[in-house]
Scaffold this active site. Structure first.
Site, PDB file in Angstrom:
ATOM      1  N   SER A 191       0.828  -1.361   0.005  1.00 23.98           N
ATOM      2  CA  SER A 191      -0.082  -0.095  -0.060  1.00 23.98           C
ATOM      3  C   SER A 191       0.776   1.208  -0.097  1.00 23.98           C
ATOM      4  O   SER A 191       0.260   2.369  -0.362  1.00 23.98           O
ATOM      5  CB  SER A 191      -0.949   0.163   1.182  1.00 23.98           C
ATOM      6  OG  SER A 191      -0.157  -0.213   2.513  1.00 23.98           O
ATOM      7  N   GLU A 202      -9.416  -9.261   3.223  1.00 18.71           N
ATOM      8  CA  GLU A 202      -9.745  -7.988   2.832  1.00 18.71           C
ATOM      9  C   GLU A 202     -10.980  -7.606   2.198  1.00 18.71           C
ATOM     10  O   GLU A 202     -11.269  -8.182   1.183  1.00 18.71           O
ATOM     11  CB  GLU A 202      -8.567  -7.304   1.929  1.00 18.71           C
ATOM     12  CG  GLU A 202      -8.696  -5.720   1.681  1.00 18.71           C
ATOM     13  CD  GLU A 202      -7.436  -5.092   0.907  1.00 18.71           C
ATOM     14  OE1 GLU A 202      -6.323  -5.726   1.120  1.00 18.71           O
ATOM     15  OE2 GLU A 202      -7.546  -3.991   0.777  1.00 18.71           O
TER      16      GLU A 202
HETATM   17  O1  KIV Z   1      -0.474  -3.343   1.527  1.00 17.69           O
HETATM   18  C1  KIV Z   1      -1.168  -3.160   2.457  1.00 17.69           C
HETATM   19  O2  KIV Z   1      -0.957  -2.533   3.114  1.00 17.69           O
HETATM   20  C2  KIV Z   1      -2.133  -4.545   2.957  1.00 17.69           C
HETATM   21  C3  KIV Z   1      -2.974  -4.416   3.866  1.00 17.69           C
HETATM   22  C4  KIV Z   1      -4.144  -3.565   3.531  1.00 17.69           C
HETATM   23  C5  KIV Z   1      -3.280  -5.577   4.503  1.00 17.69           C
HETATM   24  O3  KIV Z   1      -2.098  -5.566   2.036  1.00 17.69           O
END
Ligand code: KIV
Length: 270
Positions: free
Chosen positions: A51, A188
């Site tokens: 993310s 998710e």
């Molecule tokens: O990339 C991320 O932050 C994630 C979380 C949302 C679990 O995969």
């Protein structure tokens, strides 16, 4: 016997938490300062999530994130983390091409950063890779439901598993991932009832994000829960602070002081 969870968190301890009914707390971190705060206040799992592609780099998807970038951020986070379990998200195409490639990339990430586990997205299509990673000693966290690296396949960030066939496939994938050896699974953006069913059907912990209250643990993207990321606000995010307002105010005051010649003062000069 119930464990005292104040010591170092390992994958085994995370699994023990499910048995004890101890809810697992997880947040993402991409830098030393935030990781230091999270570790100090006792967050159980710190994820260097891809993310960071969205919230740190300003990309539209997580797809452009590279292994080198993940390593760079994880090294910074590692320097702060003493207690939490440190998990690294493996970027798109770093584990899908071949099992050999997956071992090389995941192994490189663990060797170069000191992280303790990797997270990879996907269900039955990724099982042979997960089995092999676990066999060579690389702990794996699974990720089902909305899997952002497949955004172009799904075409939207809509809730997954609302249709019966997709719900069944998520539940089956969770069971298969458990059998393949993952130590926990991120769920998710799926309906709370489905997350509950998955959580009750497997003996490893589920960590939810937008998956309701019945998971064994919860994770959020740290900039979202701090109210720092303003591009969009998913319904499942609770903002525990509105930092962007506070920060912008500080920046504005600095800007004004510089323009007016109020900074630095005599006391702030040598
Ligand atoms: O990339 C991320 O932050 C994630 C979380 C949302 C679990 O995969």
């Amino acid at each position: 016997m119930r464990i005292n969870y104040t010591g170092k968190i390992t994958t085994k301890i995370v699994q023990r938490m499910k048995i004890d009914g101890e809810r697992i707390s997880a947040l993402t971190a991409y830098d030393y300062i935030i990781a230091n705060m999270l570790d100090e206040i006792g967050i159980d799992i710190i994820l260097v999530g891809d993310s960071l592609g969205n919230v740190f780099q300003g990309q539209e998807t997580t797809i452009p994130v590279t292994v080198d970038e993940i390593i760079y951020h994880t090294k910074a986070v590692r320097r702060a983390v003493k207690r939490a379990l440190l998990v690294v998200d493996m970027p798109f195409l770093s584990y899908q091409i071949s099992i050999e490639d997956a071992i090389r990339n995941c192994g490189r990430v663990l060797k170069e950063t000191g992280a303790e586990a990797v997270k990879i997205e996907g269900g039955k299509q990724i099982l042979p890779t997960i089995k092999r990673l676990v066999e060579v000693g690389i702990p794996v966290m699974g990720h089902l439901g909305l899997t952002p690296q497949s955004i172009h396949k799904f075409g939207s960030y809509e809730v997954r598993g609302k249709v019966k066939a997709e719900a069944i496939s998520i539940l089956n994938d969770a069971k298969l991932l458990e059998r393949a050896g993952v130590f926990s699974i991120v769920l998710e953006k799926i309906p709370a009832a489905l997350a509950k069913k998955v959580t009750q059907s497997i003996s490893i912990p589920t960590i939810g994000i937008g998956a309701g209250p019945y998971c064994d643990g919860q994770i959020l993207v740290v900039y979202d829960m701090l109210g720092m990321f303003e591009d969009f606000k998913p319904k499942f995010v609770r903002e525990y602070a509105q930092l962007s307002k506070i920060m912008k105010n500080a920046f504005k005051n600095y800007l004004k002081d510089v323009k007016l010649g109020n900074f630095p003062s005599k006391e702030e000069s040598f």
